[in-house]
Design an enzyme around this catalytic site. Structure first.
Site, PDB file in Angstrom:
ATOM      1  N   ARG A  39     -33.215 -43.591   5.684  1.00  0.00           N
ATOM      2  CA  ARG A  39     -34.626 -44.032   5.712  1.00  0.00           C
ATOM      3  C   ARG A  39     -34.948 -44.956   4.554  1.00  0.00           C
ATOM      4  O   ARG A  39     -35.977 -45.614   4.550  1.00  0.00           O
ATOM      5  CB  ARG A  39     -35.543 -42.815   5.692  1.00  0.00           C
ATOM      6  CG  ARG A  39     -35.383 -41.926   4.487  1.00  0.00           C
ATOM      7  CD  ARG A  39     -36.368 -40.776   4.533  1.00  0.00           C
ATOM      8  NE  ARG A  39     -35.932 -39.681   3.671  1.00  0.00           N
ATOM      9  CZ  ARG A  39     -36.643 -38.598   3.456  1.00  0.00           C
ATOM     10  NH1 ARG A  39     -37.809 -38.457   4.044  1.00  0.00           N
ATOM     11  NH2 ARG A  39     -36.184 -37.648   2.667  1.00  0.00           N
ATOM     12  N   GLU A  41     -33.606 -48.073   2.257  1.00  0.00           N
ATOM     13  CA  GLU A  41     -32.628 -49.166   2.237  1.00  0.00           C
ATOM     14  C   GLU A  41     -31.800 -49.149   0.957  1.00  0.00           C
ATOM     15  O   GLU A  41     -30.582 -49.286   0.993  1.00  0.00           O
ATOM     16  CB  GLU A  41     -33.407 -50.490   2.383  1.00  0.00           C
ATOM     17  CG  GLU A  41     -32.557 -51.713   2.267  1.00  0.00           C
ATOM     18  CD  GLU A  41     -32.566 -52.557   3.530  1.00  0.00           C
ATOM     19  OE1 GLU A  41     -33.481 -52.395   4.373  1.00  0.00           O
ATOM     20  OE2 GLU A  41     -31.639 -53.391   3.666  1.00  0.00           O
ATOM     21  N   ASP A  64     -35.204 -44.401  10.043  1.00  0.00           N
ATOM     22  CA  ASP A  64     -35.992 -43.218   9.679  1.00  0.00           C
ATOM     23  C   ASP A  64     -36.223 -42.449  10.969  1.00  0.00           C
ATOM     24  O   ASP A  64     -36.908 -42.934  11.882  1.00  0.00           O
ATOM     25  CB  ASP A  64     -37.326 -43.659   9.053  1.00  0.00           C
ATOM     26  CG  ASP A  64     -38.199 -42.469   8.667  1.00  0.00           C
ATOM     27  OD1 ASP A  64     -37.987 -41.357   9.206  1.00  0.00           O
ATOM     28  OD2 ASP A  64     -39.101 -42.654   7.831  1.00  0.00           O
ATOM     29  N   SER A 140     -27.081 -25.003  11.898  1.00  0.00           N
ATOM     30  CA  SER A 140     -26.921 -24.150  10.725  1.00  0.00           C
ATOM     31  C   SER A 140     -26.687 -22.727  11.210  1.00  0.00           C
ATOM     32  O   SER A 140     -27.005 -22.411  12.366  1.00  0.00           O
ATOM     33  CB  SER A 140     -28.229 -24.227   9.928  1.00  0.00           C
ATOM     34  OG  SER A 140     -28.291 -23.211   8.954  1.00  0.00           O
ATOM     35  N   TYR A 195     -37.508 -23.776   8.796  1.00  0.00           N
ATOM     36  CA  TYR A 195     -36.170 -24.375   8.920  1.00  0.00           C
ATOM     37  C   TYR A 195     -35.387 -23.671  10.034  1.00  0.00           C
ATOM     38  O   TYR A 195     -34.733 -24.317  10.857  1.00  0.00           O
ATOM     39  CB  TYR A 195     -35.440 -24.233   7.579  1.00  0.00           C
ATOM     40  CG  TYR A 195     -34.069 -24.868   7.547  1.00  0.00           C
ATOM     41  CD1 TYR A 195     -33.914 -26.234   7.334  1.00  0.00           C
ATOM     42  CD2 TYR A 195     -32.920 -24.091   7.696  1.00  0.00           C
ATOM     43  CE1 TYR A 195     -32.647 -26.808   7.277  1.00  0.00           C
ATOM     44  CE2 TYR A 195     -31.653 -24.660   7.643  1.00  0.00           C
ATOM     45  CZ  TYR A 195     -31.524 -26.026   7.433  1.00  0.00           C
ATOM     46  OH  TYR A 195     -30.270 -26.595   7.384  1.00  0.00           O
ATOM     47  N   VAL A 197     -36.541 -22.076  12.643  1.00  0.00           N
ATOM     48  CA  VAL A 197     -37.087 -22.459  13.949  1.00  0.00           C
ATOM     49  C   VAL A 197     -36.617 -23.868  14.324  1.00  0.00           C
ATOM     50  O   VAL A 197     -36.229 -24.127  15.466  1.00  0.00           O
ATOM     51  CB  VAL A 197     -38.634 -22.347  13.944  1.00  0.00           C
ATOM     52  CG1 VAL A 197     -39.262 -23.085  15.117  1.00  0.00           C
ATOM     53  CG2 VAL A 197     -39.041 -20.872  13.959  1.00  0.00           C
ATOM     54  N   SER A 198     -36.607 -24.788  13.334  1.00  0.00           N
ATOM     55  CA  SER A 198     -36.178 -26.165  13.644  1.00  0.00           C
ATOM     56  C   SER A 198     -34.723 -26.198  14.109  1.00  0.00           C
ATOM     57  O   SER A 198     -34.362 -26.947  15.020  1.00  0.00           O
ATOM     58  CB  SER A 198     -36.376 -27.087  12.433  1.00  0.00           C
ATOM     59  OG  SER A 198     -35.372 -26.887  11.436  1.00  0.00           O
ATOM     60  N   LYS A 199     -33.879 -25.357  13.495  1.00  0.00           N
ATOM     61  CA  LYS A 199     -32.454 -25.388  13.854  1.00  0.00           C
ATOM     62  C   LYS A 199     -32.160 -24.575  15.114  1.00  0.00           C
ATOM     63  O   LYS A 199     -31.256 -24.931  15.880  1.00  0.00           O
ATOM     64  CB  LYS A 199     -31.608 -24.878  12.672  1.00  0.00           C
ATOM     65  CG  LYS A 199     -31.660 -25.790  11.442  1.00  0.00           C
ATOM     66  CD  LYS A 199     -31.084 -27.181  11.708  1.00  0.00           C
ATOM     67  CE  LYS A 199     -31.024 -28.040  10.462  1.00  0.00           C
ATOM     68  NZ  LYS A 199     -30.515 -29.392  10.698  1.00  0.00           N
TER      69      LYS A 199
HETATM   70  N1  NAP Z   1     -26.134 -27.967   2.834  1.00  0.00           N
HETATM   71  C1  NAP Z   1     -26.022 -26.914   3.623  1.00  0.00           C
HETATM   72  O1  NAP Z   1     -25.641 -25.813   3.175  1.00  0.00           O
HETATM   73  C2  NAP Z   1     -26.347 -27.004   5.085  1.00  0.00           C
HETATM   74  C3  NAP Z   1     -26.110 -25.872   5.872  1.00  0.00           C
HETATM   75  C4  NAP Z   1     -26.393 -25.935   7.227  1.00  0.00           C
HETATM   76  C5  NAP Z   1     -26.877 -27.107   7.777  1.00  0.00           C
HETATM   77  N2  NAP Z   1     -27.107 -28.195   6.991  1.00  0.00           N
HETATM   78  C6  NAP Z   1     -27.643 -29.399   7.630  1.00  0.00           C
HETATM   79  O2  NAP Z   1     -26.787 -30.490   7.368  1.00  0.00           O
HETATM   80  C7  NAP Z   1     -27.535 -31.717   7.347  1.00  0.00           C
HETATM   81  C8  NAP Z   1     -27.254 -32.478   6.062  1.00  0.00           C
HETATM   82  O3  NAP Z   1     -27.712 -31.674   4.981  1.00  0.00           O
HETATM   83  P1  NAP Z   1     -27.280 -31.898   3.463  1.00  0.00           P
HETATM   84  O4  NAP Z   1     -27.043 -30.549   2.892  1.00  0.00           O
HETATM   85  O5  NAP Z   1     -26.242 -32.944   3.375  1.00  0.00           O
HETATM   86  O6  NAP Z   1     -28.676 -32.410   2.865  1.00  0.00           O
HETATM   87  P2  NAP Z   1     -29.039 -33.593   1.839  1.00  0.00           P
HETATM   88  O7  NAP Z   1     -27.957 -33.801   0.866  1.00  0.00           O
HETATM   89  O8  NAP Z   1     -30.415 -33.266   1.389  1.00  0.00           O
HETATM   90  O9  NAP Z   1     -29.080 -34.873   2.805  1.00  0.00           O
HETATM   91  C9  NAP Z   1     -30.030 -34.987   3.813  1.00  0.00           C
HETATM   92  C10 NAP Z   1     -29.990 -36.400   4.353  1.00  0.00           C
HETATM   93  O10 NAP Z   1     -31.012 -36.512   5.375  1.00  0.00           O
HETATM   94  C11 NAP Z   1     -31.755 -37.680   5.080  1.00  0.00           C
HETATM   95  N3  NAP Z   1     -33.103 -37.673   5.666  1.00  0.00           N
HETATM   96  C12 NAP Z   1     -34.131 -36.840   5.416  1.00  0.00           C
HETATM   97  N4  NAP Z   1     -35.206 -37.212   6.134  1.00  0.00           N
HETATM   98  C13 NAP Z   1     -34.849 -38.302   6.857  1.00  0.00           C
HETATM   99  C14 NAP Z   1     -35.505 -39.156   7.768  1.00  0.00           C
HETATM  100  N5  NAP Z   1     -36.799 -38.968   8.088  1.00  0.00           N
HETATM  101  N6  NAP Z   1     -34.814 -40.177   8.341  1.00  0.00           N
HETATM  102  C15 NAP Z   1     -33.522 -40.388   8.026  1.00  0.00           C
HETATM  103  N7  NAP Z   1     -32.849 -39.643   7.129  1.00  0.00           N
HETATM  104  C16 NAP Z   1     -33.508 -38.606   6.553  1.00  0.00           C
HETATM  105  C17 NAP Z   1     -31.786 -37.755   3.567  1.00  0.00           C
HETATM  106  O11 NAP Z   1     -32.185 -39.043   3.145  1.00  0.00           O
HETATM  107  P3  NAP Z   1     -32.941 -39.279   1.723  1.00  0.00           P
HETATM  108  O12 NAP Z   1     -31.865 -39.412   0.698  1.00  0.00           O
HETATM  109  O13 NAP Z   1     -33.697 -40.529   1.977  1.00  0.00           O
HETATM  110  O14 NAP Z   1     -33.822 -38.087   1.470  1.00  0.00           O
HETATM  111  C18 NAP Z   1     -30.323 -37.454   3.288  1.00  0.00           C
HETATM  112  O15 NAP Z   1     -29.536 -38.596   3.500  1.00  0.00           O
HETATM  113  C19 NAP Z   1     -28.994 -31.308   7.506  1.00  0.00           C
HETATM  114  O16 NAP Z   1     -29.395 -31.447   8.843  1.00  0.00           O
HETATM  115  C20 NAP Z   1     -28.984 -29.848   7.110  1.00  0.00           C
HETATM  116  O17 NAP Z   1     -30.037 -29.131   7.689  1.00  0.00           O
HETATM  117  C21 NAP Z   1     -26.846 -28.170   5.648  1.00  0.00           C
END
Ligand code: NAP
Length: 277
Positions: A39, A41, A64, A140, A195, A197-199
């Protein structure tokens, strides 16, 4: 107009965390163009630069997932340049780890980003999917059905003929609970209920959309995956796995899983699990 036959992979939220590592793995092993989207650049281009320093060559495009025009603009760009999309990784997501119980407004924002966005993405990007395309949804362990405490939804979400409309009712019912304050928020799905509920909604949507692709006679696979508890900004650095290890199962689904693997929930070790146990 001439369109490139190159294969195309797209990762949402690719500028950091698990998404960044998925982009990295795709650059190493996917035979085609890899789009790191985000989202912001500046953050996106910095991430591309980091990968270029490793000798990899991702492309950046702004996307985004909460902004319909942004998704539309990306779709127009892709459809002008290529014959379609082969791999789509719905990775973008948010969670405020400091807030186990969120306000209605914050819950709504989270659900808009993590779940409602998938409906807009489906509408705009799915028409570009090629034959044998793969969609990978980052769910998740908090997206397993057992996280939900309301019996009516435990009964409804497992129906073989579940509809998107019913999933939307589930999400709206939770938002009503969030509007009602802390006790009703927690009684729906415990702490981090927004969270969860979303997943859960994302996972249920995965299975419904696979059924729809099958009914339309389209050879598209859509699976959801629990990447493990991964040390990223989302978890404030806590977790069991590095982001690279978190990317393992998503990359397996994108690159190695048999095309016949469809509509499943996959664990971080690449094994299929029952979502509704
Ligand atoms: N980490 C865990 O333990 C875990 C466990 C289960 C599932 N997950 C899932 O894995 C995925 C990645 O998580 P992560 O841990 O890598 O989180 P993260 O490091 O916080 O990265 C999240 C990414 O999503 C982007 N994002 C947020 N809102 C957005 C939007 N409106 N449009 C486009 N991009 C957007 C963020 O961009 P910005 O940099 O601009 O904010 C970032 O690049 C998520 O869906 C999360 O729910 C993670």
């Amino acid at each position: 107009m001439y369109k490139m036959e190159t294969k195309v992979a797209v990762v949402t939220g690719g500028n950091k965390g698990i998404g960044f590592e998925i982009v990295k793995g795709l650059c190493q092993k996917f035979d085609g163009a890899v789009y790191l989207t985000g989202r912001n650049e500046e953050r996106g281009r910095l991430a591309v630069k980091k990968l270029q320093e490793l000798g990899l060559n991702p492309l950046f495009h702004a996307l985004d997932v909460t902004n319909t025009e942004s998704i539309q603009e990306f779709a127009t760009y892709i459809s002008k340049k290529y014959s379609g999309i082969d791999v789509l990784v719905n990775n973008a997501g948010i969670l405020d780890f400091d807030k186990p119980v969120s306000s209605y407004e914050d819950s709504k924002r989270l659900i808009d980003t993590n779940f409602m966005s998938l409906l807009t993405v489906s509408k705009i990007l799915y028409p570009l999917l090629k034959d044998k395309a793969r969609i990978i949804n980052l769910s998740s362990d908090w997206g397993l059905l057992s996280n939900i405490r309301k019996q009516v939804w435990l009964d409804t979400l497992v129906k073989d003929d579940l509809t998107v409309k019913e999933i939307l009712h589930f999400v709206e019912d939770f938002l009503d609970a969030a509007r009602g304050g802390k006790n009703s928020f927690v009684s729906f799905a415990g702490h981090y209920g927004d969270y969860k509920v979303s997943k859960v909604a994302m996972s249920a949507l995965t299975f419904v959309q696979q059924r729809q692709f099958n009914e339309q006679g389209k050879d598209v696979s859509i699976n959801c995956v629990h990447p493990g508890f991964v040390m990223t900004d989302m978890t404030k650095g806590m977790g069991d796995f590095t982001p690279e290890r978190g990317a393992r199962a998503p990359l397996y689904l994108a690159l190695e899983a048999p095309q016949s693997l469809k509509g499943t929930f996959v664990w971080h070790d690449c094994h299929q699990v029952n979502w509704d146990d």
